[in-house]
Design a protein around this motif. Structure first.
Motif, mmCIF file in Angstrom:
data_model
loop_
_atom_site.group_PDB
_atom_site.id
_atom_site.type_symbol
_atom_site.label_atom_id
_atom_site.label_comp_id
_atom_site.label_asym_id
_atom_site.label_seq_id
_atom_site.Cartn_x
_atom_site.Cartn_y
_atom_site.Cartn_z
ATOM 1 N N PRO A 145 0.820 -1.211 0.000
ATOM 2 C CA PRO A 145 0.000 0.000 0.000
ATOM 3 C C PRO A 145 0.855 1.263 0.000
ATOM 4 O O PRO A 145 1.935 1.295 0.564
ATOM 5 N N ASP A 149 -3.069 4.852 -1.972
ATOM 6 C CA ASP A 149 -3.700 3.655 -2.531
ATOM 7 C C ASP A 149 -3.416 2.454 -1.635
ATOM 8 O O ASP A 149 -2.275 2.059 -1.460
ATOM 9 N N THR A 151 -4.777 -0.544 -2.237
ATOM 10 C CA THR A 151 -5.125 -1.758 -2.974
ATOM 11 C C THR A 151 -3.964 -2.332 -3.771
ATOM 12 O O THR A 151 -4.162 -3.205 -4.598
ATOM 13 N N LEU A 152 -2.744 -1.874 -3.527
ATOM 14 C CA LEU A 152 -1.594 -2.395 -4.262
ATOM 15 C C LEU A 152 -1.093 -3.696 -3.642
ATOM 16 O O LEU A 152 -1.015 -3.818 -2.412
ATOM 17 N N HIS A 153 -0.745 -4.627 -4.503
ATOM 18 C CA HIS A 153 -0.207 -5.924 -4.076
ATOM 19 C C HIS A 153 1.044 -6.215 -4.899
ATOM 20 O O HIS A 153 1.124 -5.869 -6.074
ATOM 21 N N HIS A 154 2.013 -6.879 -4.274
ATOM 22 C CA HIS A 154 3.238 -7.310 -4.953
ATOM 23 C C HIS A 154 3.295 -8.826 -4.862
ATOM 24 O O HIS A 154 3.497 -9.378 -3.777
ATOM 25 N N MET A 169 3.173 -6.156 -9.848
ATOM 26 C CA MET A 169 2.511 -5.187 -8.971
ATOM 27 C C MET A 169 1.118 -5.012 -9.559
ATOM 28 O O MET A 169 0.979 -4.837 -10.777
ATOM 29 N N HIS A 171 -3.159 -3.564 -8.848
ATOM 30 C CA HIS A 171 -4.247 -2.968 -8.073
ATOM 31 C C HIS A 171 -5.342 -4.015 -8.006
ATOM 32 O O HIS A 171 -5.829 -4.478 -9.039
ATOM 33 N N ASP A 173 -8.808 -4.465 -5.471
ATOM 34 C CA ASP A 173 -9.508 -3.917 -4.309
ATOM 35 C C ASP A 173 -10.207 -4.966 -3.463
ATOM 36 O O ASP A 173 -10.798 -4.657 -2.437
ATOM 37 N N VAL A 182 0.162 -3.031 -12.726
ATOM 38 C CA VAL A 182 0.853 -1.749 -12.673
ATOM 39 C C VAL A 182 2.114 -1.867 -13.509
ATOM 40 O O VAL A 182 2.909 -2.791 -13.299
#
Length: 196
Positions: A145, A149, A151-154, A169, A171, A173, A182
């Motif tokens: 996060p 934002d 809602t970011l995930h790696h 990476m 988005h 939700d 991303v």
């Protein structure tokens, strides 16, 4: 007999059908919910009875709660038995399980054979260092996060028996199966500048 998606046509974050995969890291449950939202059909989530965390229907992605079956076995032996039996069921689309101890090669291979027999996909949410050599893929999942934002995930694939590793990476939700990848810095698709 259920229709299986073509693994070669699956998106980069898809799980190969009829195989057992692993996900670790702090974002492993988010990854599991993401996969649950993307797998049509009945879902089975197996976690030990002593774990306080469990999926709550109101917080799940759209359409997941209606298809989700929660199993809470008493010990690790019962948990592995539940996973194997659920994987053998051709009616189940995805089996998610949270073993608390590393799996032996024999136990991991038994689960792979069960997934093949039931034509089902499995996802084990593993603690740090808890993976099995028999898994098809192993993912490392972390929330990423930012200030603006959450809602970011790696998500990284660190082990892949039938392909290359990857790093994404995205988005997501947590409400539907929709997501946005991303772009890496410098790789955004932008129009070329006009020649002078």
């Amino acid at each position: 007999m259920k229709t299986l998606p073509d693994p070669l046509a699956s998106p980069p974050l898809g799980l190969r059908p009829m195989r057992v995969h692993e996900a670790g890291g702090r974002g492993r449950r988010s990854f599991a919910l993401f996969q649950a939202a993307r797998h049509p059909g009945p879902l089975v989530w197996i976690s030990p009875s002593h774990l306080p965390e469990q999926p709550l229907p109101a917080g799940l992605p759209m359409g997941v709660a209606e298809r989700l079956h929660l199993l809470r076995p008493m010990g690790e032996t019962d948990l592995l038995w539940c996973v194997e039996e659920a994987l053998r069921s051709p009616a189940v689309a995805l089996v998610i399980a949270e073993p608390q101890q590393p799996l032996s090669l024999t136990a991991g291979r038994r689960l792979q054979l069960a997934a093949e027999a039931g034509r089902t996909t499995g996802l084990l949410l593993i603690p740090e260092g808890g993976g099995s050599a028999a898994s098809e893929t192993r993912w490392h999942c972390e929330p990423a996060p930012g200030r603006e934002d959450s809602t970011l995930h790696h998500w990284q694939i660190n082990k892949n028996k039938r392909g290359t590793n990857g790093d994404w990476m995205l988005h997501w939700d947590g409400t539907t199966a929709a997501f946005h990848l991303v772009s890496e810095a410098g790789e955004r698709q932008q129009p070329a500048k006009p020649a002078r």
